[in-house]
Enzyme design. Structure first.
Site, PDB file in Angstrom:
ATOM      1  N   LYS A  22       0.844  -1.209   0.000  1.00  0.00           N
ATOM      2  CA  LYS A  22       0.000   0.000   0.000  1.00  0.00           C
ATOM      3  C   LYS A  22       0.873   1.250   0.000  1.00  0.00           C
ATOM      4  O   LYS A  22       0.640   2.186  -0.769  1.00  0.00           O
ATOM      5  CB  LYS A  22      -0.888  -0.026   1.248  1.00  0.00           C
ATOM      6  CG  LYS A  22      -1.446   1.321   1.669  1.00  0.00           C
ATOM      7  CD  LYS A  22      -2.206   1.177   2.969  1.00  0.00           C
ATOM      8  CE  LYS A  22      -2.485   2.457   3.705  1.00  0.00           C
ATOM      9  NZ  LYS A  22      -1.333   3.234   4.124  1.00  0.00           N
ATOM     10  N   ASN A  23       1.899   1.261   0.863  1.00  0.00           N
ATOM     11  CA  ASN A  23       2.699   2.473   1.012  1.00  0.00           C
ATOM     12  C   ASN A  23       3.651   2.702  -0.163  1.00  0.00           C
ATOM     13  O   ASN A  23       4.358   3.707  -0.198  1.00  0.00           O
ATOM     14  CB  ASN A  23       3.476   2.441   2.336  1.00  0.00           C
ATOM     15  CG  ASN A  23       2.544   2.699   3.516  1.00  0.00           C
ATOM     16  OD1 ASN A  23       1.381   3.047   3.332  1.00  0.00           O
ATOM     17  ND2 ASN A  23       3.047   2.523   4.731  1.00  0.00           N
ATOM     18  N   ARG A  92      -4.030  10.888   3.843  1.00  0.00           N
ATOM     19  CA  ARG A  92      -2.837  11.730   3.943  1.00  0.00           C
ATOM     20  C   ARG A  92      -1.891  11.577   2.742  1.00  0.00           C
ATOM     21  O   ARG A  92      -1.264  12.547   2.317  1.00  0.00           O
ATOM     22  CB  ARG A  92      -2.106  11.366   5.245  1.00  0.00           C
ATOM     23  CG  ARG A  92      -0.875  12.195   5.484  1.00  0.00           C
ATOM     24  CD  ARG A  92      -0.223  11.840   6.793  1.00  0.00           C
ATOM     25  NE  ARG A  92       1.142  12.340   6.835  1.00  0.00           N
ATOM     26  CZ  ARG A  92       1.493  13.542   7.244  1.00  0.00           C
ATOM     27  NH1 ARG A  92       0.579  14.378   7.669  1.00  0.00           N
ATOM     28  NH2 ARG A  92       2.759  13.921   7.247  1.00  0.00           N
ATOM     29  N   ASP A 116      -5.160   8.678   9.148  1.00  0.00           N
ATOM     30  CA  ASP A 116      -5.371   8.107  10.478  1.00  0.00           C
ATOM     31  C   ASP A 116      -5.126   9.144  11.565  1.00  0.00           C
ATOM     32  O   ASP A 116      -4.321  10.051  11.397  1.00  0.00           O
ATOM     33  CB  ASP A 116      -4.416   6.938  10.688  1.00  0.00           C
ATOM     34  CG  ASP A 116      -4.813   5.770   9.818  1.00  0.00           C
ATOM     35  OD1 ASP A 116      -6.009   5.454   9.796  1.00  0.00           O
ATOM     36  OD2 ASP A 116      -3.935   5.208   9.160  1.00  0.00           O
ATOM     37  N   ASP A 305       4.229   0.900  11.854  1.00  0.00           N
ATOM     38  CA  ASP A 305       2.963   0.298  11.402  1.00  0.00           C
ATOM     39  C   ASP A 305       2.858  -1.187  11.763  1.00  0.00           C
ATOM     40  O   ASP A 305       1.872  -1.837  11.432  1.00  0.00           O
ATOM     41  CB  ASP A 305       2.805   0.451   9.883  1.00  0.00           C
ATOM     42  CG  ASP A 305       2.586   1.898   9.466  1.00  0.00           C
ATOM     43  OD1 ASP A 305       2.485   2.768  10.342  1.00  0.00           O
ATOM     44  OD2 ASP A 305       2.533   2.151   8.243  1.00  0.00           O
TER      45      ASP A 305
HETATM   46  C1  UD1 Z   1       4.435   6.903   5.846  1.00  0.00           C
HETATM   47  C2  UD1 Z   1       3.452   5.758   5.784  1.00  0.00           C
HETATM   48  C3  UD1 Z   1       2.934   5.430   7.178  1.00  0.00           C
HETATM   49  C4  UD1 Z   1       4.101   5.155   8.119  1.00  0.00           C
HETATM   50  C5  UD1 Z   1       5.116   6.293   8.072  1.00  0.00           C
HETATM   51  C6  UD1 Z   1       6.367   5.986   8.882  1.00  0.00           C
HETATM   52  C7  UD1 Z   1       2.418   6.023   3.629  1.00  0.00           C
HETATM   53  C8  UD1 Z   1       1.187   6.288   2.854  1.00  0.00           C
HETATM   54  N1  UD1 Z   1       2.337   6.141   4.952  1.00  0.00           N
HETATM   55  O1  UD1 Z   1       3.709   8.024   6.361  1.00  0.00           O
HETATM   56  O2  UD1 Z   1       2.080   4.289   7.068  1.00  0.00           O
HETATM   57  O3  UD1 Z   1       3.598   5.037   9.434  1.00  0.00           O
HETATM   58  O4  UD1 Z   1       5.522   6.545   6.725  1.00  0.00           O
HETATM   59  O5  UD1 Z   1       6.996   4.841   8.406  1.00  0.00           O
HETATM   60  O6  UD1 Z   1       3.456   5.679   3.079  1.00  0.00           O
HETATM   61  N2  UD1 Z   1       6.584  14.715  10.057  1.00  0.00           N
HETATM   62  C9  UD1 Z   1       6.714  16.050  10.329  1.00  0.00           C
HETATM   63  N3  UD1 Z   1       6.695  16.935   9.278  1.00  0.00           N
HETATM   64  C10 UD1 Z   1       6.570  16.523   7.987  1.00  0.00           C
HETATM   65  C11 UD1 Z   1       6.439  15.149   7.719  1.00  0.00           C
HETATM   66  C12 UD1 Z   1       6.458  14.256   8.774  1.00  0.00           C
HETATM   67  O7  UD1 Z   1       6.843  16.449  11.468  1.00  0.00           O
HETATM   68  O8  UD1 Z   1       6.571  17.359   7.077  1.00  0.00           O
HETATM   69  C13 UD1 Z   1       6.609  13.740  11.181  1.00  0.00           C
HETATM   70  C14 UD1 Z   1       5.281  12.980  11.286  1.00  0.00           C
HETATM   71  O9  UD1 Z   1       4.328  13.695  12.009  1.00  0.00           O
HETATM   72  C15 UD1 Z   1       5.709  11.721  11.978  1.00  0.00           C
HETATM   73  C16 UD1 Z   1       7.124  11.475  11.422  1.00  0.00           C
HETATM   74  O10 UD1 Z   1       7.553  12.727  10.897  1.00  0.00           O
HETATM   75  O11 UD1 Z   1       5.824  11.928  13.362  1.00  0.00           O
HETATM   76  C17 UD1 Z   1       7.170  10.416  10.351  1.00  0.00           C
HETATM   77  O12 UD1 Z   1       6.316  10.768   9.306  1.00  0.00           O
HETATM   78  P1  UD1 Z   1       6.591  10.326   7.799  1.00  0.00           P
HETATM   79  O13 UD1 Z   1       7.825   9.476   7.712  1.00  0.00           O
HETATM   80  O14 UD1 Z   1       6.528  11.531   6.952  1.00  0.00           O
HETATM   81  O15 UD1 Z   1       5.333   9.418   7.502  1.00  0.00           O
HETATM   82  P2  UD1 Z   1       4.340   9.468   6.287  1.00  0.00           P
HETATM   83  O16 UD1 Z   1       5.091   9.619   5.019  1.00  0.00           O
HETATM   84  O17 UD1 Z   1       3.242  10.422   6.579  1.00  0.00           O
END
Ligand code: UD1
Length: 418
Positions: A22-23, A92, A116, A305
């Site tokens: 999915k990701n 998201r 989520d 996850d």
């Molecule tokens: C992706 C995955 C999600 C997984 C996560 C971490 C998808 C669709 N989702 O989410 O299932 O749990 O990676 O492996 O691929 N953050 C910030 N600022 C930003 C971006 C992120 O503070 O601009 C923080 C987030 O709030 C979180 C952390 O960084 O605490 C990790 O987020 P990130 O790695 O970006 O996860 P996603 O890409 O949203």
């Protein structure tokens, strides 16, 4: 509303396959927008999030056709700059269209994303990184407006944290930017590496994906490509833990064992027998798991996850396990649900203390979100009696054919309407 009813205490046995991640596929779908023509993605799971992302693509002008596990995406020369606000608020990952639409259209309008409920999930790193490449943003009334008045230009971007989404958004913007982008402290997740492989198949020049330094040499255009999506390590890991929690033995075929290295090592430490083949993993569960401590971290650390599923497994362990969640502050709603089933789990800040109990008992619980729902399934398979998991549709965002797959392994599971 739909619910899943599971009667536990029956060891699962047998083999199942997993589909594409999915990701990964959500990002591949966005990447198609970068090249007009017909793209063919195979190994695509039929999950709600894929359908939502196809809605986003169709809204901006592409056409998506599903045929089994293949999605054919036809991308026109001209795209619209506006992503559908209602869909984006639900998922998201749709924020990933920022990089692609800025590249193709030069501007973008998108709702601030949903997904989520894990606590605050900002997108500052996405925006800062894209701004380094020349994009300008402003937000009004929950809508983000972006444009790249002088086009996108390669730059050095150092991420404050290896965010998966920010790395991908910048990668999608950089592949056709003028010049070279060097991304440091980049995420190293296999799904991101797979996105880079797909972009490379489209003609992009990306060096170092899968390491924390990615160099992207912009090219003037990309071409449509055919690509098979990397297997889903989260789906694989969930079924392996489901088998182990039921005290059975499950083999997952068509997966990449290396992508679950940390999770499998913690399963071993918890007393599971783990056998690894080239593209198969077999895990058999102990009578009772041994207590294990673990902490979630960006790849190659333990995947956040997979944390709820591992906690559900350890809930009936022998001794006290401690889990530390380093990525999300609000990912603990499922704990109250596991405690309804007789688990003894408490939180202390970002730490989760699991006092293993000899038995869990069936109860009515809420799925809460995709992986919390998976944790409920795992606990239900281990528990005595019947568990009803309400709001089961959360699971459909991440798992194709969950009930038939579990049934084929011997589980007693049914979906009911409430
Ligand atoms: C992706 C995955 C999600 C997984 C996560 C971490 C998808 C669709 N989702 O989410 O299932 O749990 O990676 O492996 O691929 N953050 C910030 N600022 C930003 C971006 C992120 O503070 O601009 C923080 C987030 O709030 C979180 C952390 O960084 O605490 C990790 O987020 P990130 O790695 O970006 O996860 P996603 O890409 O949203």
């Amino acid at each position: 509303m739909e619910a899943l009813q599971i009667t536990g205490g029956i060891p699962l046995n047998g083999s199942i396959g997993v589909l594409g991640a999915k990701n990964a596929v959500l990002k591949h779908l966005v990447a198609t927008l970068l090249a007009p023509g017909t793209h063919v993605l195979s190994n695509v799971p039929d999950i709600v999030d894929v359908r939502l992302m196809c809605e986003v693509l169709e809204h901006v002008g592409a056409r998506c056709v599903a045929d089994g596990t293949t999605r054919t995406v036809t991308v026109p020369e001209v795209l619209s700059a506006e992503a559908p606000l209602d869909v984006v608020r639900k998922m998201r990952a749709s924020i990933l269209v920022l990089g692609a639409l800025l590249t193709r259209v030069g501007s973008v309008r998108i709702a601030l994303p949903g997904g989520d409920d894990f606590g605050t999930r900002p997108i500052d790193m996405h925006l800062d990184g894209l701004a380094r490449l020349g994009a300008e943003f402003e937000s009004r009334d929950g809508v983000l407006y972006g444009e790249a008045p002088r086009g996108l230009i390669g730059a050095d971007v150092d991420l404050g944290f290896p965010s998966v989404g920010a790395t991908e958004n910048i990668l999608l913007a950089a592949v056709m930017a003028k010049g070279t982008t060097v991304l440091t402290n980049a995420a190293r997740e296999p799904e991101l590496e797979d996105l880079a492989s797909y972009l490379t198949a489209m003609g992009a020049k990306v060096v170092g994906a899968g390491t924390s330094r990615i160099e992207i040499h912009g090219v003037p255009e990309l071409v449509a490509a055919t690509y098979s999506v990397v297997p889903d390590r989260l789906e694989a890991g969930t079924y392996l833990l489901a088998g182990a929690a039921s005290r059975g033995e499950v083999t997952v075929v068509n997966c990449v064992p290396d992508h679950l290295r940390m999770e499998l090592s913690k399963m071993r430490a918890a007393g599971c027998d783990v056998t690894i083949g080239e593209s198969t993993i077999t895990v058999s569960g102990p009578e009772r798991p041994t207590a294990v401590d673990f902490a979630t971290l960006p790849y190659p650390g333990f995947h956040t996850d997979m944390h709820p599923q591992m906690v559900a497994f350890l809930a009936s362990g022998d001794g006290t396990s401690i889990m530390t969640e380093n990525l999300y502050s609000g990912r603990f709603r499922y704990i109250e649900m596991l405690n309804r089933m007789g688990a003894a789990i408490r939180t202390d800040g970002q730490h989760v203390v699991i006092d293993g109990q000899s038995t869990l008992v069936g109860a009515t619980v809420d799925a809460c979100d995709i992986r919390a729902g998976a944790a409920m399934v795992i606990a239900a398979l281990a528990a005595a009696g019947t568990t009803t998991i309400v709001d089961a549709s959360h699971l459909d965002r991440g798992y194709t054919d969950l009930e038939p797959k579990l049934k084929s392994l011997g589980a007693t599971i049914a979906r009911i309407a409430l």
